[in-house]
Enzyme design. Sequence first.
Site, short mmCIF file in Angstrom:
data_model
loop_
_atom_site.label_atom_id
_atom_site.label_comp_id
_atom_site.label_asym_id
_atom_site.label_seq_id
_atom_site.Cartn_x
_atom_site.Cartn_y
_atom_site.Cartn_z
N CYS A 255 0.88 -1.24 0.04
CA CYS A 255 0.05 -0.03 -0.04
C CYS A 255 0.91 1.25 -0.18
O CYS A 255 1.73 1.39 0.94
CB CYS A 255 -0.91 -0.08 1.34
SG CYS A 255 -1.93 1.44 1.59
N CYS B 106 -3.93 7.16 -1.73
CA CYS B 106 -5.31 7.09 -2.43
C CYS B 106 -6.29 7.72 -1.54
O CYS B 106 -7.35 8.59 -2.00
CB CYS B 106 -5.61 5.70 -2.70
SG CYS B 106 -4.58 4.98 -3.89
N THR C 131 -4.18 4.78 7.34
CA THR C 131 -3.24 4.46 6.43
C THR C 131 -2.16 5.76 6.16
O THR C 131 -2.63 6.79 5.74
CB THR C 131 -3.75 4.19 5.22
OG1 THR C 131 -4.74 2.87 5.56
CG2 THR C 131 -3.06 3.79 3.94
N GLU D 266 -0.33 1.86 9.21
CA GLU D 266 -1.45 2.04 10.03
C GLU D 266 -1.30 2.52 11.38
O GLU D 266 -0.68 1.99 12.10
CB GLU D 266 -2.70 1.12 9.90
CG GLU D 266 -2.29 0.08 8.77
CD GLU D 266 -3.39 0.19 7.55
OE1 GLU D 266 -4.48 0.91 7.69
OE2 GLU D 266 -3.24 -0.59 6.71
N HIS E 189 -13.04 5.20 -3.64
CA HIS E 189 -12.12 4.39 -2.73
C HIS E 189 -12.34 3.15 -2.81
O HIS E 189 -10.94 2.31 -3.07
CB HIS E 189 -12.03 4.93 -1.19
CG HIS E 189 -10.88 4.73 -0.63
ND1 HIS E 189 -9.56 5.03 -1.18
CD2 HIS E 189 -10.44 3.99 0.73
CE1 HIS E 189 -8.71 4.76 -0.18
NE2 HIS E 189 -9.41 3.92 0.65
N TYR F 227 -9.17 0.61 -5.25
CA TYR F 227 -8.55 -0.98 -4.91
C TYR F 227 -8.23 -1.65 -5.83
O TYR F 227 -7.60 -2.69 -5.84
CB TYR F 227 -9.53 -1.54 -3.80
CG TYR F 227 -9.20 -1.28 -2.35
CD1 TYR F 227 -9.83 -0.26 -1.85
CD2 TYR F 227 -8.59 -2.28 -1.66
CE1 TYR F 227 -9.62 0.10 -0.49
CE2 TYR F 227 -8.36 -1.70 -0.43
CZ TYR F 227 -8.78 -0.60 0.34
OH TYR F 227 -8.61 -0.20 1.64
N CYS G 32 -5.56 -0.81 -6.99
CA CYS G 32 -4.14 -0.83 -6.73
C CYS G 32 -3.82 -2.32 -6.49
O CYS G 32 -2.81 -2.95 -6.75
CB CYS G 32 -4.05 0.01 -5.51
SG CYS G 32 -4.64 -0.62 -4.13
N GLU H 56 -6.47 -5.66 4.40
CA GLU H 56 -6.88 -4.38 3.96
C GLU H 56 -7.63 -4.48 2.66
O GLU H 56 -8.66 -3.66 2.57
CB GLU H 56 -5.74 -3.59 3.90
CG GLU H 56 -5.83 -2.08 3.73
CD GLU H 56 -4.78 -1.35 2.79
OE1 GLU H 56 -3.52 -1.50 3.54
OE2 GLU H 56 -4.66 -0.77 1.74
#
Lengths: 485, 485, 485, 485
Positions: free
Chosen positions: A98, A102, A189, A255, A290, A294, A296, A444
């Site tokens: 991550c 974002c 995050t 996190e 969002h 993901y 990503c 996540e």
Amino acid sequence: MPIRTADDYLASLRNRKLKVYLFGELVTEPVDHPVIRPSINAVAETYRLAEEDPQLAGAQSSLSGERVNRFLHVTESVNDVVMQNRMQRRLGQRTGTCFQRCVGMDAINSLYSVTFDIDQAHGTAYHGRFKEFVKHMQRENFVIGGAMTDAKGDRSKAPHEQVDPDMFVRVVERRDDGVVIRGAKAHQTGCINSHWLLVMPTMRLVAEDKDYAISVAVPVDHPGITYIYGRANSVSRALEGGVIDQGNAQFGGQEALIVFDDVFVPRSHIFMNGETEFAAPLVERFTAYHRRSYVCKTGLGDVIIGAAATIADYNGASKASHVRDKLVEMAHLNETIYGAGIAASHESQPTSAGNYQCDDMLANVCKHNVTRFPYELARLAQDLAGGLMVTLPSDKEFDSPVTGPILRKYLKGNPKVSVDNRRRVLRLIENMTLGRNAVGYLTESMHGAGSPQAQRIQIQRLMKLDEKKALAKKLAGVDESENEP
Amino acid sequence: MPIRTADDYLASLRNRKLKVYLFGELVTEPVDHPVIRPSINAVAETYRLAEEDPQLAGAQSSLSGERVNRFLHVTESVNDVVMQNRMQRRLGQRTGTCFQRCVGMDAINSLYSVTFDIDQAHGTAYHGRFKEFVKHMQRENFVIGGAMTDAKGDRSKAPHEQVDPDMFVRVVERRDDGVVIRGAKAHQTGCINSHWLLVMPTMRLVAEDKDYAISVAVPVDHPGITYIYGRANSVSRALEGGVIDQGNAQFGGQEALIVFDDVFVPRSHIFMNGETEFAAPLVERFTAYHRRSYVCKTGLGDVIIGAAATIADYNGASKASHVRDKLVEMAHLNETIYGAGIAASHESQPTSAGNYQCDDMLANVCKHNVTRFPYELARLAQDLAGGLMVTLPSDKEFDSPVTGPILRKYLKGNPKVSVDNRRRVLRLIENMTLGRNAVGYLTESMHGAGSPQAQRIQIQRLMKLDEKKALAKKLAGVDESENEP
Amino acid sequence: MPIRTADDYLASLRNRKLKVYLFGELVTEPVDHPVIRPSINAVAETYRLAEEDPQLAGAQSSLSGERVNRFLHVTESVNDVVMQNRMQRRLGQRTGTCFQRCVGMDAINSLYSVTFDIDQAHGTAYHGRFKEFVKHMQRENFVIGGAMTDAKGDRSKAPHEQVDPDMFVRVVERRDDGVVIRGAKAHQTGCINSHWLLVMPTMRLVAEDKDYAISVAVPVDHPGITYIYGRANSVSRALEGGVIDQGNAQFGGQEALIVFDDVFVPRSHIFMNGETEFAAPLVERFTAYHRRSYVCKTGLGDVIIGAAATIADYNGASKASHVRDKLVEMAHLNETIYGAGIAASHESQPTSAGNYQCDDMLANVCKHNVTRFPYELARLAQDLAGGLMVTLPSDKEFDSPVTGPILRKYLKGNPKVSVDNRRRVLRLIENMTLGRNAVGYLTESMHGAGSPQAQRIQIQRLMKLDEKKALAKKLAGVDESENEP
Amino acid sequence: MPIRTADDYLASLRNRKLKVYLFGELVTEPVDHPVIRPSINAVAETYRLAEEDPQLAGAQSSLSGERVNRFLHVTESVNDVVMQNRMQRRLGQRTGTCFQRCVGMDAINSLYSVTFDIDQAHGTAYHGRFKEFVKHMQRENFVIGGAMTDAKGDRSKAPHEQVDPDMFVRVVERRDDGVVIRGAKAHQTGCINSHWLLVMPTMRLVAEDKDYAISVAVPVDHPGITYIYGRANSVSRALEGGVIDQGNAQFGGQEALIVFDDVFVPRSHIFMNGETEFAAPLVERFTAYHRRSYVCKTGLGDVIIGAAATIADYNGASKASHVRDKLVEMAHLNETIYGAGIAASHESQPTSAGNYQCDDMLANVCKHNVTRFPYELARLAQDLAGGLMVTLPSDKEFDSPVTGPILRKYLKGNPKVSVDNRRRVLRLIENMTLGRNAVGYLTESMHGAGSPQAQRIQIQRLMKLDEKKALAKKLAGVDESENEP
């Protein structure tokens, strides 16, 4: 001077005197902490990509009139939304984890339209302020962290009903020049790696929740903030000195719990203040963006597919039909996620404020598949890795003059491949399926941007069941006059 | 006069003296045959949609300079490709079955670019001819059927190696003014309901297969053609006179075997003739378009979700949480298909000929999900329907003065809903999961545009495994110099 | 004096001077090593169960004429095989991890019949020797580790073809009084916690592999043996002093590499020596037993279901219908594994040696489901746990006077549940799905007793496809005389 | 004279003057009706198996002291329960459909123990009567149909609350010598092919439902009964004269609605009469047996696997790795069903009445997998079959002198296999996945013995969640004293 390079970024994080706690101690300099540094590297990679591929990771902003980092860009076209996904996949490929930016990007895009709508409804001046804030961020090229998820306390109660009123971030004092906020945001995050935080409410609010309808920008180094670092799985390997055991020594996620201990926010940085009916739209627009972000994870999926294919080579098994078939299945699932995500972006529509909002249904479908398929990719990668992935001795054993030679003799597989390369790839797969970055790739993927049931509820709302029933009844020849009303 | 309306279309099919065989007999007029008619109605619905929603089902063609039916349109933009998918879903919703025109649409779009490429390579004149052909079709507003799948014979042998050389359609005679072709095309969707057929090779060819590298247009009513009708499941219910038992009495699909018994094709209708190396590109471009065209099944999915929700209402079970959850799952799977399909269209790129070709990977991913998810939707629909779906007595029992009243007494569920409405919906679900249109919703979803393994092979080709391995090796820190080459 | 209690067992492991390497160092006393001790506790639990429930964990042996630990019992009835599964599930429930004794149990049961068969074929005397060995083990109540999996080297080559002949354990010297062996066994579960090792070949052998067809018993504390400890995920938490972060501080698994550096084995402990054709039967019988032994994972499944249900309570979410439904799904999958496993045991048949061998097909089916369903249970447990599972700060943060109170304020969920209890359960789920015992619950479930493809190959062999074809042909009315032979 | 052979059985069904309605007409002789006959053949096969394999399909009854058909046997041992499953699988293999006798077998075994328990509680005399009834059935070797599922009406209301009190079968008159019943039983498998019906309540009843707590035996040819035949999918192919199109011309299932129009039942045939609290135990014991009886579907699974393998041969594709892999997956799923079912039988326990009752959890798990896996087997079989399965022309086309030769030319695949054999196997797969016997293989698998949600509710009841939570809490180290009660 604005941040230009990854090195500028690293420099910008130093000497901020943040109150960060990890393993029971105050961290003196996060940038130099071996557990924290990989997460900073992942953010730095977003700057590096912007240098190397400005088309992909930058955009021309009509707000500031300058080219800006895409993570700070308010979308001005469908293509802008699509390009976010392309950039996200690329960064997932480059970091295998991550990269944490974002949330901020999705937060500025949702607040952009929501502040506009609040102003329309209430005659407030949030939108103008918010644009100034974004321009400032763009000019300085800062990292924005979006802070949404509250501690929540007793889940059967609304914010104002909680025994402890601080379980959701709230205004504890209203002054002429601003507000004072208190509370905590959980699972945040990349917060420590950011420069500013955008605080937003976490859920639909009712009128009595007025003090909780608060959205503000706060500098990360505000003295009233404490950060308590989460211990991701296996992070202590970073403390041992070895490299290979870490799997992906360079990059990791982050996190932390952010605690706001009566933080004053001046007017200029307040973007919602009591308009409870706009909490739901803000959450919905944010989660729509969002959930599609993901995508990503398909970048991480590319890495894990590549790792699985490599270990099959290194095990000497890459020609087996079942191995090829499993790789195809992994690619199919990975691209299925990508398809829904990029489709959500392609189907974006302009908001009343003029920026572009992705398709809500497809965004939810994308994220819902993300709560399933990475787990199956991880399972298949473990299948192809073989059991050695979890029985490998530690780096120190390989460095030892006693055990090192024994291990290099007996753990030789494909005769052309060094034992160390073999274990590098095994440790990478371990890292992504059980270790530090499994947190980002799996858990996540499950809970980020809302747990699976949140997507199902949204899909149910959006699925237009009455229209579908009408289609069926027409084809079946249902005669409604035969039914009682 | 060109076809304008659904009625014009029906009229255009009459009196063509086709040689169509069904149940062992020559059909005198297909338009009036109760088994065939529903398949014609489905095609007619494409004309009806064009009348009712010209934006969706029509397009401005720069080829003919006129507005044309979208099924006859050569794509001129990304949006044109996307609009195909939207139209397909809508028609799936309106018919609950295969409306049979996508093959032709995908054929003209792939031949458009392939004829261009052949001309570039060989100095031939196919592209111009092909454009004339398409303009003719557009002006007359005809239905084109695409004929690709050969009989194939022994699958371990190339066309020229078959014991019987006719197992793939081939040129048996070359004349100055044209060619004579022989062979058969199997599983031909909607062929009898078309006006023209576009014949194309079915697979990659080698140099020795020269006579099989043939692509031509042939009128459906050519006297050298025989059509042998497939017996879809349960079609004989259409012969019984009852309506409800048919489930979807109005619409159905159609597949037939087309036999070319030495059919002469004039030069003007030849678009490939011996250029074996272009068989593979033609097949690949066609299947890319066509695999994404299976987005149509999400329209059928909308119907089956609606039917499942309706029967839950009628059974009095729609408030049960497991029922709601199953409907959400159905929607999620259905939209997952849609996401990959529409994404493939959105990611289209211009060909060298100027039309737009969809993304190959996402098209394959879309179709591959189509080989799985409709089966799961069907299973869930059967779950919600209850066992009555398969134990319902026949229409005639309900019409009988003896048994009708008994059945209407005992098969009453939700007291506000008529027993006949209940069975209408049950019969529709049966129709789509076991009956006539299960062929289109399930088995055609499996094999149309290529069986699952064909998609897996294509995904394997397109998945860029070497790039993925490089990503993984970089993150793992693999040192290639440690390996032997 | 024989071992009677868990404490006796712990005492028996001390002062053995094993050469165990972990984190680059020679371990002075494994029993006292914080990383190793949980794995010893898990084995100790098998003794504790034998004390508490002798019916379940003990058996009357007609070999020694005494009541013995069930792990040392040669099955004398179908019920004996079934009882193994019941005991395994119970121990899985009590430890939440791998208790390491099944390999030895399955090894003695397969060697029992194979030594008998070798003697029948070759006139050797292995069976009698083996019985003496087992009696000795029973009387001393020892732990036997079964050592099968070789290092394997280049997987495309047979043992005798390897560049380094030591890649499979082999006889390097034959003497009148015994043999000398060399090589390594990888991924050896519980070896350090055992008293004796049963060495067995790992795969089908050909005549040229004669030196590899060796099965012997060796004491764990033989000076020629070196053990190199695998680093399971997250084990270093055991070094930190905290308890809760470990998730399951008491119990863990163990895998190590065993290196035989020219170990002499006397005749009396040789049970196969060169009879290459019996390697395959030995492996097949062992894997049949052992694949069904994975019923133990349903015991772990019971724990993870319980943990998921508890965390749902603690999160205040246990009444949500989707939560209940996920728990039911977890139970369904877990019992599906159990069904196939216990069925394999119930369908046992006597061998020619008189002990009982489980059903091979059902054992493979059981294990094959074990390579899938625990991953889905883990995914569902993570779903129910919520994201806090991976963002929880460390034990030390909770112990700190600065951060501890903040965390206990903000991480309060269900108001009746202590924050520490909440994180105990979260850490247990982390432990089983990402942490130390995820190795046993997931990756070992994938690869232990053979990777998935090994089961598929065995299912293919056992599925009697010709019989199934005959059934289908008969019902279809196939007329074989119409076919060419 | 008792029935001995399949021919005796056929003879016993003739001339019974049943009121059977099918396609709107009174059937004169069901035995000779082409739609009904295949279902009778399936039952006849149970007699044929008893002749050919008396060990499998017969048992020694201590009730009558004679060898009896296993379908009429009250289980006297665990092995008796296990043997039911073996016989069921064998008959599934021989018929490829539902052979209709399990309901009766499971009904006598559950009534056996429930009548005993009612007598214990109420001092009634049902058990003795019931044994006399069973002995009579055994001596005559009759077929018993079990009639449980009521019409049910409005599902939100109890039987006594329905607007129409006849929606559940009930006592409308109580006389000294017996009772008069009215109502209907829906989806009644094989009822017309039986000699006696065992009527049982369908669900848990409350005190006010007293008139619905009725269990009786009634002869099938009672003049007060009307049978209305369900139209299974594609049955009309049996009316056409052709054989191959039927797929499985010999065997089929049967479901009908049984209407009791004030049927008098003498005392001697009443086995429950008003004891509402025993309705639930009866249903639970029956469904436990019956859910495990769905092991029969693994016999059908064997057929469909064989058919899929055969068609792969006939298509010339059987060596492709993906084909082999799909067959293995089919076998794996099929045996997973079998494992849970046979395990449920093996784990049977004696009832207080002395017969043996299977394990409830595993029976539910077996059935729950039956609601999923046959659908996946069907999907995979369709994958292997290829599209020709649904585009094949009809029998009459193959018989035609015009089209027959064309089809035999062009539909030739594997050159050694006749086109007719190829289509026989294709039609068999169609029959089982879309056609007549898809009703039995798929939809009945979904809803027979309770729909999926019924199993989930039962699994939830049986899963001992509190015990599982305790296991987890112990391992996690939860300290209950920290929680509030």
